[in-house]
Design an enzyme around this catalytic site. Structure first.
Site, mmCIF file in Angstrom:
data_model
loop_
_atom_site.group_PDB
_atom_site.id
_atom_site.type_symbol
_atom_site.label_atom_id
_atom_site.label_comp_id
_atom_site.label_asym_id
_atom_site.label_seq_id
_atom_site.Cartn_x
_atom_site.Cartn_y
_atom_site.Cartn_z
ATOM 1 C CG ASP A 64 -9.864 -1.567 4.770
ATOM 2 O OD1 ASP A 64 -9.466 -1.542 3.589
ATOM 3 O OD2 ASP A 64 -9.143 -1.929 5.720
ATOM 4 C CE LYS A 84 -3.954 -1.828 -0.083
ATOM 5 N NZ LYS A 84 -4.421 -2.005 -1.431
ATOM 6 C CD GLN A 144 -3.567 -4.813 7.016
ATOM 7 O OE1 GLN A 144 -3.697 -3.910 6.212
ATOM 8 N NE2 GLN A 144 -3.980 -6.028 6.769
#
Length: 132
Positions: free
Chosen positions: A121, A54, A98
């Site tokens: 997300d 990322k 994460q």
């Protein structure tokens, strides 16, 4: 009708090119590029690779990125304090917590603390509801 082979690589390259151009237009207008902040707790090998990719992708696209790598033993209070600090930072466009998180941290509770407008997300309950 004949079958058509779809190339995910081609589509991804075209998409990345469009994103790079849009980011460059922002910068050309004197604006800051979007800024992704990633919070990783612990050393899950898969997460480490994912986060590293990322950060590399952000750099290639002209985006800013910041990585917050916390010890697996971080307390819920420390993690919550960091998330609130990130939520309040006007320079941050998106926040990615994460997963997985260590067992002593409830992922649903932690994700719920991220500002839904910055939840990369779309895992915040408000964003999940919008998706449904």
């Amino acid at each position: 009708m004949t079958a058509q082979i779809l190339s995910g690589k081609e589509v991804a390259q075209k998409f990345r090119k469009r994103v790079r151009l849009r980011v460059q237009k922002l910068v050309d207008r004197g604006l800051k590029p979007p800024h992704l902040t990633v919070v990783q707790v612990g050393d899950d090998p898969g997460s480490t690779v994912y986060v590293r990719n990322k950060v590399k992708t952000c750099k290639k696209l002209g985006l800013e990125s910041t990585m917050h790598k916390l010890e697996e033993s971080v307390s819920r209070e420390e993690l919550s304090t960091l998330i609130q600090k990130l939520n309040a930072d006007a320079d941050i466009s998106g926040i990615l917590v994460q997963l997985p998180l260590p067992a002593h941290l409830n992922a649903t509770e932690i994700i719920s603390e991220v500002d839904p407008a910055r939840d990369v997300d779309c895992l915040h309950p408000a964003n999940v509801g919008r998706l449904w």
